[in-house]
Design a protein around this motif. Structure first.
Motif, PDB file in Angstrom:
ATOM      1  N   VAL A 285       0.840  -1.189   0.000  1.00  0.00           N
ATOM      2  CA  VAL A 285       0.000   0.000   0.000  1.00  0.00           C
ATOM      3  C   VAL A 285       0.880   1.245   0.000  1.00  0.00           C
ATOM      4  O   VAL A 285       1.897   1.324   0.695  1.00  0.00           O
ATOM      5  N   ASN A 286       0.475   2.236  -0.776  1.00  0.00           N
ATOM      6  CA  ASN A 286       1.227   3.487  -0.877  1.00  0.00           C
ATOM      7  C   ASN A 286       0.727   4.477   0.188  1.00  0.00           C
ATOM      8  O   ASN A 286      -0.112   5.336  -0.080  1.00  0.00           O
ATOM      9  N   TYR A 287       1.248   4.305   1.405  1.00  0.00           N
ATOM     10  CA  TYR A 287       0.895   5.218   2.489  1.00  0.00           C
ATOM     11  C   TYR A 287       1.757   6.478   2.377  1.00  0.00           C
ATOM     12  O   TYR A 287       2.986   6.399   2.334  1.00  0.00           O
ATOM     13  N   ARG A 288       1.116   7.628   2.342  1.00  0.00           N
ATOM     14  CA  ARG A 288       1.850   8.881   2.227  1.00  0.00           C
ATOM     15  C   ARG A 288       1.858   9.611   3.563  1.00  0.00           C
ATOM     16  O   ARG A 288       0.850   9.620   4.290  1.00  0.00           O
ATOM     17  N   PRO A 289       2.986  10.237   3.940  1.00  0.00           N
ATOM     18  CA  PRO A 289       3.023  11.017   5.182  1.00  0.00           C
ATOM     19  C   PRO A 289       2.164  12.265   5.065  1.00  0.00           C
ATOM     20  O   PRO A 289       2.118  12.904   4.009  1.00  0.00           O
ATOM     21  N   VAL A 290       1.487  12.613   6.134  1.00  0.00           N
ATOM     22  CA  VAL A 290       0.589  13.769   6.147  1.00  0.00           C
ATOM     23  C   VAL A 290       1.391  15.059   6.252  1.00  0.00           C
ATOM     24  O   VAL A 290       2.382  15.145   6.995  1.00  0.00           O
ATOM     25  N   ASN A 291       0.984  16.063   5.503  1.00  0.00           N
ATOM     26  CA  ASN A 291       1.527  17.418   5.632  1.00  0.00           C
ATOM     27  C   ASN A 291       0.662  18.133   6.677  1.00  0.00           C
ATOM     28  O   ASN A 291      -0.517  18.381   6.456  1.00  0.00           O
ATOM     29  N   PHE A 292       1.262  18.461   7.830  1.00  0.00           N
ATOM     30  CA  PHE A 292       0.488  19.029   8.932  1.00  0.00           C
ATOM     31  C   PHE A 292       0.525  20.555   8.987  1.00  0.00           C
ATOM     32  O   PHE A 292       0.058  21.134   9.974  1.00  0.00           O
ATOM     33  N   GLN A 293       1.065  21.189   7.985  1.00  0.00           N
ATOM     34  CA  GLN A 293       1.021  22.654   7.976  1.00  0.00           C
ATOM     35  C   GLN A 293      -0.431  23.116   7.901  1.00  0.00           C
ATOM     36  O   GLN A 293      -1.216  22.601   7.125  1.00  0.00           O
ATOM     37  N   GLY A 294      -0.765  24.077   8.740  1.00  0.00           N
ATOM     38  CA  GLY A 294      -2.130  24.582   8.777  1.00  0.00           C
ATOM     39  C   GLY A 294      -3.110  23.670   9.492  1.00  0.00           C
ATOM     40  O   GLY A 294      -4.322  23.860   9.391  1.00  0.00           O
ATOM     41  N   SER A 295      -2.598  22.677  10.218  1.00  0.00           N
ATOM     42  CA  SER A 295      -3.478  21.720  10.893  1.00  0.00           C
ATOM     43  C   SER A 295      -4.095  22.304  12.163  1.00  0.00           C
ATOM     44  O   SER A 295      -3.633  23.319  12.691  1.00  0.00           O
ATOM     45  N   LYS A 296      -5.123  21.647  12.636  1.00  0.00           N
ATOM     46  CA  LYS A 296      -5.794  21.984  13.889  1.00  0.00           C
ATOM     47  C   LYS A 296      -5.679  20.809  14.852  1.00  0.00           C
ATOM     48  O   LYS A 296      -5.249  19.712  14.473  1.00  0.00           O
ATOM     49  N   ILE A 297      -6.064  21.025  16.097  1.00  0.00           N
ATOM     50  CA  ILE A 297      -6.170  19.962  17.086  1.00  0.00           C
ATOM     51  C   ILE A 297      -7.634  19.891  17.512  1.00  0.00           C
ATOM     52  O   ILE A 297      -8.260  20.921  17.748  1.00  0.00           O
ATOM     53  N   VAL A 298      -8.184  18.690  17.565  1.00  0.00           N
ATOM     54  CA  VAL A 298      -9.583  18.499  17.946  1.00  0.00           C
ATOM     55  C   VAL A 298      -9.640  17.647  19.209  1.00  0.00           C
ATOM     56  O   VAL A 298      -9.012  16.582  19.278  1.00  0.00           O
ATOM     57  N   ALA A 299     -10.388  18.106  20.215  1.00  0.00           N
ATOM     58  CA  ALA A 299     -10.567  17.370  21.465  1.00  0.00           C
ATOM     59  C   ALA A 299     -12.057  17.148  21.700  1.00  0.00           C
ATOM     60  O   ALA A 299     -12.876  18.049  21.474  1.00  0.00           O
ATOM     61  N   ILE A 300     -12.411  15.947  22.155  1.00  0.00           N
ATOM     62  CA  ILE A 300     -13.809  15.600  22.403  1.00  0.00           C
ATOM     63  C   ILE A 300     -13.980  15.193  23.862  1.00  0.00           C
ATOM     64  O   ILE A 300     -13.226  14.343  24.369  1.00  0.00           O
TER      65      ILE A 300
END
Length: 324
Positions: A285-300
């Motif tokens: 499987v071609n798993y690609r690393p995530v680009n986290f620029q501009g990311s948020k954090i979500v808490a529940i």
């Protein structure tokens, strides 16, 4: 960002100013009078000066909020005072009283660092008991994050035969946003040795609810290895933002939790399956690393049954537009 940095430096300078004047304001009135008061003053004052200065400098660098820093400071001072009280019980007269010079520390830097690490570990352990945040979004290895995604799901005909498009390329089930649907997901909350302990469908069931198959979004994300402290401060910030009267997920930027910084996205890691080329030539499987620029954090959060709220989970949420 520049304005936020300026305000952070301003707060740091104010704290350093107040710490330098702490002696005159607290002698006798706060620390007490007599021999105990003087010992506490001489032994604990250096810790106050040193730690508040360290925390203020950390604030200036945007590593953590000053409120969190002073909270840790207060707990360590409590430990120092308790150590002094135990010493006083062992020494009943001036001849055997502990001799502490101005500037000496009851707890050295290594002790303070160890105590801080212990408190971080205790807090993260408590979050593990509250929900599955650390189990799925802090503890897993990179391989476990990939296994959580599973493998792309082929479209088949009524006889179970895989279908292809007009160009002969395999067809896969996709979500509405174009990301691939996958199957065979393994919940990281099962632990690193899940494949050894679980067989058949049990391996792909949810660790919290074994009656359901484990689900995962198009992205499998987590905080980086050793980012327990960052996880702790993010949870504390999320809890301060949580409104019990409107218990919706809390979404915020890393900068809001940790202060100004241009590299906070480097604290995260994660993967997704390439939408255009799901498999490598060797069939993996071609798993690609995530680009986290501009990311948020979500808490529940959800009610804990005792009038409070527990953190069910918390995870980095990437900007989909940067991961097409």
């Amino acid at each position: 960002m520049a304005q936020a940095a300026k305000e952070a430096h301003g707060h740091a300078e104010q704290v350093e100013h107040h710490s330098s004047n702490l002696d005159a304001k607290t002698r006798g009135r706060l620390l007490g009078k007599g021999k105990f008061g003087m010992i506490v003053h001489k032994a604990v004052r250096p810790i106050i000066d040193s730690m508040i200065t360290d925390m203020s400098k950390s604030m200036a660098r945007g590593h953590r909020s000053i409120g969190h820093g002073l909270d840790i400071t207060r707990k360590n001072i409590d430990d120092a005072e308790e150590a002094i009280r135990k010493n006083l019980k062992r020494h009943q007269d001036d001849r055997n009283a502990p001799k502490v010079k101005l500037g000496d520390r009851v707890l050295n830097e290594d002790d303070l660092r160890d105590k801080y690490k212990k408190r971080v570990a205790e807090h993260v352990d408590d979050l593990r008991r509250q929900g599955h945040g650390p189990q799925r979004h802090l503890d897993p290895t990179d391989d476990m994050l990939k296994e959580r995604l599973g493998k792309p799901k082929r479209i088949v005909d009524g006889n179970g035969n895989p279908l292809s498009d007009a160009h002969g390329n395999p067809r896969y089930h996709r979500n509405e946003d174009g990301y691939l649907q996958t199957e065979g997901k393994i919940d990281p909350a099962h632990g690193p040795n899940a494949k050894e302990r679980l067989q058949g469908d049990a391996l792909h069931m949810d660790a919290e609810d074994p009656s359901k198959r484990h689900k995962c979004d198009a992205f499998s994300t987590a905080f980086g290895p050793g980012e327990d402290e960052a996880f702790m401060h993010a949870e504390r910030y999320a809890r301060s933002r949580f409104n019990p009267a409107d218990p919706k997920p809390v979404e915020f930027s890393p900068e809001e939790a940790w202060g100004p910084g241009s590299d906070h996205h480097e604290r995260f890691r994660g993967f997704y399956v390439d939408r255009h080329k799901p498999f490598h030539p060797d069939g993996s499987v071609n798993y690609r690393p995530v680009n986290f620029q501009g990311s948020k954090i979500v808490a529940i959060f959800k009610p804990d049954g005792n009038g409070g709220h527990r953190m069910v989970t918390m995870f980095p949420q990437p900007d989909r537009g940067r991961n097409l």
